[in-house]
Structure formats: C-alpha cells, structure tokens
Scaffold this active site. Structure first.
Site, short mmCIF file in Angstrom:
data_model
loop_
_atom_site.label_atom_id
_atom_site.label_comp_id
_atom_site.label_asym_id
_atom_site.label_seq_id
_atom_site.Cartn_x
_atom_site.Cartn_y
_atom_site.Cartn_z
N LYS A 286 -39.58 12.56 88.50
CA LYS A 286 -38.81 13.00 87.34
C LYS A 286 -39.81 13.35 86.22
O LYS A 286 -40.76 12.62 85.99
CB LYS A 286 -37.87 11.87 86.91
CG LYS A 286 -36.73 12.31 86.02
CD LYS A 286 -35.58 11.30 86.01
CE LYS A 286 -34.51 11.73 85.03
NZ LYS A 286 -33.27 10.98 85.15
N GLU A 375 -18.26 3.26 87.27
CA GLU A 375 -17.36 2.89 86.17
C GLU A 375 -16.15 2.10 86.66
O GLU A 375 -15.65 1.22 85.94
CB GLU A 375 -16.90 4.14 85.42
CG GLU A 375 -18.00 4.82 84.61
CD GLU A 375 -18.92 5.73 85.41
OE1 GLU A 375 -18.66 5.93 86.62
OE2 GLU A 375 -19.91 6.23 84.85
N ARG A 403 -12.88 7.45 84.53
CA ARG A 403 -13.02 6.98 85.91
C ARG A 403 -12.39 5.59 86.11
O ARG A 403 -12.08 5.21 87.23
CB ARG A 403 -14.51 6.86 86.28
CG ARG A 403 -15.23 8.16 86.48
CD ARG A 403 -15.22 8.56 87.93
NE ARG A 403 -15.58 9.96 88.10
CZ ARG A 403 -16.75 10.40 88.56
NH1 ARG A 403 -17.68 9.55 88.90
NH2 ARG A 403 -16.97 11.69 88.69
C1 LIG Z 1 -19.49 9.45 86.15
C2 LIG Z 1 -20.75 9.57 85.33
N1 LIG Z 1 -21.30 8.45 84.83
C3 LIG Z 1 -22.43 8.53 84.10
C4 LIG Z 1 -23.00 9.75 83.86
C5 LIG Z 1 -24.22 9.84 82.97
N2 LIG Z 1 -25.37 10.28 83.74
C6 LIG Z 1 -25.78 11.54 83.76
S1 LIG Z 1 -27.12 11.80 84.69
C7 LIG Z 1 -27.21 10.17 85.08
C8 LIG Z 1 -28.30 9.68 85.98
C9 LIG Z 1 -28.26 10.41 87.28
O1 LIG Z 1 -29.32 9.98 88.06
P1 LIG Z 1 -29.68 10.84 89.32
O2 LIG Z 1 -28.45 11.26 90.03
O3 LIG Z 1 -30.66 10.08 90.09
O4 LIG Z 1 -30.30 12.16 88.70
P2 LIG Z 1 -31.73 12.33 87.97
O5 LIG Z 1 -31.42 12.44 86.52
O6 LIG Z 1 -32.58 11.19 88.31
O7 LIG Z 1 -32.23 13.61 88.52
C10 LIG Z 1 -26.19 9.45 84.47
C11 LIG Z 1 -25.99 8.01 84.57
C12 LIG Z 1 -22.37 10.88 84.39
N3 LIG Z 1 -22.81 12.11 84.16
N4 LIG Z 1 -21.26 10.75 85.13
#
Ligand SMILES: Cc1ncc(C[n+]2csc(CCOP(=O)(O)OP(=O)(O)O)c2C)c(N)n1
Ligand SMILES: CC(=O)[C@@H](O)[C@H](O)COP(=O)(O)O
Ligand SMILES: [Mg+2]
Length: 637
Positions: A286, A375, A403
């Site tokens: 990342k 959630e 959710r």
């Molecule tokens: C249902 C939901 N909960 C929380 C989020 C907030 N959120 C956005 S990106 C993320 C982390 C995602 O991690 P990953 O899938 O590993 O993607 P990366 O950013 O590491 O590429 C979170 C918690 C969201 N978008 N949707």
C-alpha cells in the site's frame, strides 16, 4: 506541455496491448508520478491506488475490458483503471461537485460495470454476473478485485460460500497489502499472512516459468500444462497445506508479486484457461512509490486532502488550535469516561482512524475491539456486552450503520440492550458522495421501538450527552455527530441532560424553527436574518432528541405558534420533519408545518455549499422560502 500528456491522450486500454514489459513498467512510473502530483492538489485515496498500479496495468493488458468485467471492491482503488480508460484529464475535478467520482460509476464509463463505495460487495455481484453470463451462453471473464480488508466483510464470506458451491467461472483477484485503512485484523488476515510466508513469489514464478517456457509476454498456451491446471491448480503451485479458498472449492494461485507486471500477466493467462472459480492471491504494498504513504501504518495516507509532495505535510484549512473533529470530541470524552469506568468497551468495524480511536487504543488496548469490516457482527457483538452490565460503545459511520439495521432491531432494540452507538459522519460525506452520505439513519432508526436518537449542538452538549447516554439513559441510544470540526473545551464535570428534553434557544412570536446538531446554529442565523430583513420573529428550539421528542414542549409550541419549521441534513421521508408531522396528525393540530430536508433522490459528491443548494436546505433558500411563504408548503390542513 504537461509531463502527463501521454496519460491525457489515453482513450481506451487497447493501446497497452502492443507495449513491451519495459514500456509497461515505464507507464507504471508515469502513472505513479501523476497520481502523487494530481492527488497532492485534490486529495483522494492515494495509498490504495499507489499499491495497484502494476496490477491494474497487467489486468488491462491481459483482459479485454469492457467485454471482460472488472469489479472493484470498495472502488477506492479504481483510479488507475480510470486513467487507463480515458479519464486522466478529469482528475483535476476528482471528488468535486459534478467532477470525477472517486469510485466506479456506470454513467462515467462503459468500463465501470459495477458501482461500489461500501466494502465487500464485489464477489456477490460477480457471481450474479456469472450466472447471467452463463445463461446467455457468453464466455467473457468476470474479474472482481477485493482487498484483504474487504475480504473480512460478511458479504464477501457469504459470497465465497456460494461461489465455491456454484463453481461458476470467475477470476477473483485478492489484493493483499496486509492493510485495511489501519492494520488489518482477524483470523483470515493471519491465514493470508501464513500463505505469504510459506509460499514465496519465487516459487510461483519458477513454476510458472518452467511450464510456460520462455513466455515473452502472453504465455503461449502449453496444452498439457493447461489440462493439468484444469484438473488441479493446487498441485502445480503449492506443496503445503490447502488454503482456505481451496477448502471452499475455489482454485488458488499465489502469492503473486503484485508489482511484477510480466508475472501478473502470465498468471492471468493461466487463470483465463480455468473452468472454475479461482483466487489469485496478489501481494502488494500500500502506498508504494511515495515514501510518506508507503511508510504509514496508521492509515493516515489511506484517504487524504491536499498535501505538499516534498515533505508529505498535509495542507489543511487554517483552524483554531482548539478545534477538534467531532469524532475526536466524542473519542476524547470516551477516553475520559473509560479512565474511570472499566466497564466501558469500544467497538469499531475497521474505522479506528476515522473514528479517532487510536488514542483510546493506545490507552486501553484490551478494551478496544476492531472487528474488521463487519458492521453486522460489530452491532450484535457490542450489544451482547450489555447483558453483563458492561457499557459498550459502538463507533460507526452513519452510512455503514445501514449494514447493521437488522442487528440493531432484532438483537439490540428488541431486547432493549443498553448500547451506546456513536453514529459518526451524519450528514453529507462531501467528496465520497452518495454511497457515503449519512442522511438515512434517522429514517431507518426512528421506526425501531426502544430506540433513542439524539444529536448534540456543540462540544459541551456532546460530552454531557455521551455521559448521560452511559449513566442516565437506558436501551439503545444512537448519538449522532457530523463530519468536520468544532471548538473543543473539556467540561469540568459532567452533567445529565434530562432525557427527551429540548431547549428553547431563542424566543419569538411569529413561528418556531426546530433544528438539532450543527443545524441549530444555522437555524439561529436564519431566524436572525428573517428578523433583520423581513421583520418576522421566529423562535428557535434545540430539538436535540429526535426520538423520543420533547412532547410536552412540542404541545406548547403547537399551541403558541401558527407555523413550525424543521431543518435537517437528512432524508425527508421518515426524518425529523416527518416525526413532527406525525405528532401533529396524532393530536389533530392544524398548524402550518414547513419541512426543509433532503428530497427522495440520491445527491452526488461535492462541497457542502453546493450539496446544500442542490438539496434545497441552504440558508439562502430557506430564508427566501420563509420570507415569501411560497405556495408549496407542507401543511396538515
Ligand atoms: C461496509 C464498509 N465499511 C467500511 C468501509 C470503510 N473502508 C473503506 S476502504 C476500507 C479498508 C479496505 O481495506 P482493503 O479492502 O484491504 O483495501 P486497501 O485500502 O487496503 O486497498 C474501509 C474499512 C467501507 N467502505 N465499507
Ligand atoms: C472508501 C471509504 O469508505 C473510506 O475510506 C472513506 O472515504 C473514509 O471517509 P472519511 O474520510 O470521512 O473517514
Ligand atoms: Mg488491504
């Protein structure tokens, strides 16, 4: 002449097909420089995108979008896909009003086949598309890209369960950077870690090479290898224990170095030959290529505002040194309460950073549970703690609380469990847009028996409301607060806010404006302008309890004023204005009721001023409407 003219000239990903590996690597460097340069001005989800530059280039090289379908989970990492599909020039307006969305949007491009914003939806959507593809007798590839964080979401796991059973052909790219927004958590994270540690890139590369001898770019099809693969992917790639995915009946190839374009292309060519679902476990970094983002492990570079490229310092609008994010006001108060009450436990579904719980975590590590993007689980998990008289605090964004609806209703409210829910980011989410606006929670929570919904007007009320929620109220309490900042001064000692009480903050004779949270300040401004500019004298009431309302005061207001006005940054249907209408209907009041709320339509991204205007809840509009008393008013008579 811009350094990035090559990128601006891209119309479709077809141009990639004739490039050499060196040229593709060069393009990756150019895209990284563009992302850093462009996002330093507009802000955006920089670290997730810097990590998938090579991956996205290799995908567009090996597959044929839009015939082959890419589904970006969360969608916050789709910027390179946007660049390669002809949208580089639009980045100047990224996440701005009427500008380029930060997520895939079907109206933006034929290459955006599935819209996202909330996590963990891509696998279910991919399976739905696989079923219809097969029913139509088509043979294109369906390629969801899901991060290790999003994989922790319940929907993703439900979908894997179904995909393993259905056995429909699809190529799932698991983009594993070992990070959610903050550090990723959970048993699946540990499983992926084990897979990364026990199976080296080298291993996959050697095996791929040995079979696809001397593959220049696109591996020439080696018949017997492909048939072996079809029979069993696992044997070709691993010696060790089966992965979780294989146990569920999916193929698994990995780990694959997600920054090695030629390897990625080779593996994609292999995966295209499979006749069953397969997970390609791609390991990425990342923030790769921009040191401040790559070095960050607290989530500070996940999504950012403008910054200085040279020193990595964020460029913030000047604010007073005592200003705090609303999440910070709440979390700091929570820390203060937790220091004297060991029964306070905080729960967050993967939002430690956004909910400003890092300091709570530092101080009370064993009383902070990050459950991942989960959630539904978070709500039930938190609620259950109150059975033993602990004091759970569930910190959750309004948009993600959507959710948890059933868990709030079925588990928490039905059993009347004393659970304090900190509903963060209430109101417009600005740059994230319609997937993230926190404007529905009042409507969907208000109909649930036992629920209390409240919103403080300022820092002092926030502190006392949180204190009261723990120690003076019962059942489930949704305490709302918005995005943005407010001046913060710790109260010397906490005081109880009487349950379901409103307060008159300005007297008046001609009508009364009811508002809550930060809208109260605007309501006062509107009343002052109406007095100064039009000579009308409105009272203003802080309706800090949205449910239950202060019925005693409300009766007095209906008896005193011919007109009641409600203002809210939330959906009209089922909102606070609706609650006042229902009250009038129940008690047979015929006063004029004017509701300023968001109509029954999705409102896109943008700065708050434009969004208010579009939603017709801006100060100018309300003053004009109330001064002219237009024909179209809501009334109960
Ligand atoms: C249902 C939901 N909960 C929380 C989020 C907030 N959120 C956005 S990106 C993320 C982390 C995602 O991690 P990953 O899938 O590993 O993607 P990366 O950013 O590491 O590429 C979170 C918690 C969201 N978008 N949707
Ligand atoms: C993509 C996503 O869901 C999050 O990254 C979100 O954009 C965070 O919003 P805040 O910036 O308000 O924390
Ligand atoms: Mg991740």
């Amino acid at each position: 002449m811009s350094e990035f003219n090559n990128l601006y000239a891209i119309q479709s990903p077809k141009f990639l097909k004739v490039l050499s590996v060196n040229e593709l690597d060069h393009l990756a460097g150019e895209i990284r420089r563009f992302l850093v340069d462009s996002l330093s001005k507009t802000g955006g989800h920089i670290a997730p995108n810097l990590g998938v530059v090579e991956l996205t280039i290799a995908m567009h090289y090996a597959f044929d979008s839009p015939t082959d379908k890419f589904l970006w989970d969360v969608g916050h990492q789709s910027y390179i896909h946007k660049i390669l599909t002809g949208r580089a020039k639009d980045f100047v307006n990224l996440r701005k009003y009427k500008g380029l969305s930060g997520f895939p949007r079907r109206e933006e491009s034929e290459h955006d086949v599935w819209e996202t914003g909330h996590a963990s939806t891509s696998l279910s959507a991919a399976l739905g598309m696989a079923v219809t593809r097969d029913a139509m007798g088509a043979d294109y590839h369906i390629v969801p890209v899901i991060g290790d964080g999003a994989l922790s979401g319940g929907m993703a796991l439900e979908a894997l369960n179904h995909i393993g059973y259905e056995q429909r052909r699809m190529i799932i790219i698991l983009n594993d950077n070992d990070m959610s927004i903050s550090n990723n958590v959970g048993a699946i994270k540990k499983h992926l870690e084990r897979m990364r540690m026990t199976r080296s890139y080298h291993n996959v590369k050697q095996r791929t090479k040995s079979v696809v001898k001397q593959v220049p770019m696109i591996g020439s099809r080696v018949e017997n290898w492909i048939s072996q693969l079809k029979a069993n992917t696992r044997k070709l790639f691993f010696d060790g224990k089966a992965s979780f995915f294989e146990d569920l009946g999916l193929g698994y190839i990995g780990p694959i170095n997600g920054h090695d374009i030629s390897l990625l292309i080779e593996v994609f060519e292999v995966a295209k030959e499979l006749d069953h679902p397969v997970v390609l476990h791609v390991s990425t970094e990342k923030g790769r290529g921009y040191n401040p983002a790559a070095a960050d492990n607290r989530g500070s570079w996940h999504g950012i505002g403008p910054f200085d490229i040279i020193n990595g310092k964020k460029i913030r609008a000047p604010k007073h040194e005592d200003d705090r994010a609303w999440s910070g006001i709440v979390s700091q108060t929570l820390e203060r309460l937790a220091a004297r009450d060991e029964k306070i436990i905080a729960v967050t579904p993967a939002m430690i950073k956004g909910s400003k719980l890092e300091f709570f975590q530092d101080k009370f590590a064993d009383r902070l549970f990050d459950v991942g993007i989960a959630e539904e689980h978070a709500a039930t998990f938190a609620g259950a703690m109150s059975i033993d008289n602990f004091h759970p605090f569930l910190a959750i964004y309004s948009t993600f609380l959507q959710r948890s609806y059933d868990q709030i209703l079925h588990d928490i409210a039905r059993q009347n469990l004393h659970t304090v829910i900190g509903v963060d980011r209430c109101g417009f989410a600005t740059g994230d847009g319609d997937t993230h606006h926190g404007i529905y929670d009042i409507s969907f929570l208000r109909g649930i028996p036992n629920m209390t919904i409240c919103m403080p007007k300022d820092d002092c009320e926030a502190q006392n409301m949180l204190y009261s929620a723990f120690y003076a109220y019962s059942g489930p309490i949704a305490m709302r607060y918005p995005r943005g900042y407010h001046r913060f001064k710790e109260v010397e000692s906490f005081t109880i806010i009487p349950y379901a009480s409103w307060e008159v903050v300005k007297e008046g004779n001609d009508g009364v404006i009811l508002a809550f949270g930060p809208q109260l300040k605007r309501a006062i401004t509107i009343a002052e302008r109406l007095a100064a500019e039009h000579g009308t004298d409105y009272a203003v009431v802080n309706a800090r309890f949205i449910k239950p309302m202060d019925e005693q005061l409300l009766h007095q207001l209906f008896e005193k004023y011919p007109q009641l006005v409600t203002i809210e940054e939330g959906a009209r249907i089922g909102g606070f204005g609706s609650a006042v209408l229902e009250f009038a209907n129940k008690y047979n009041y015929h006063n004029q009721i004017r509701i300023f709320a968001i109509e029954d339509t999705f409102i896109a991204q943008g700065d708050i001023e434009n969004l208010y205007k579009e939603a017709k809840i801006d100060t100018e509009y309300i003053v004009r409407e109330l001064s002219t008393q237009g024909d179209s008013y809501e009334g109960t008579d």
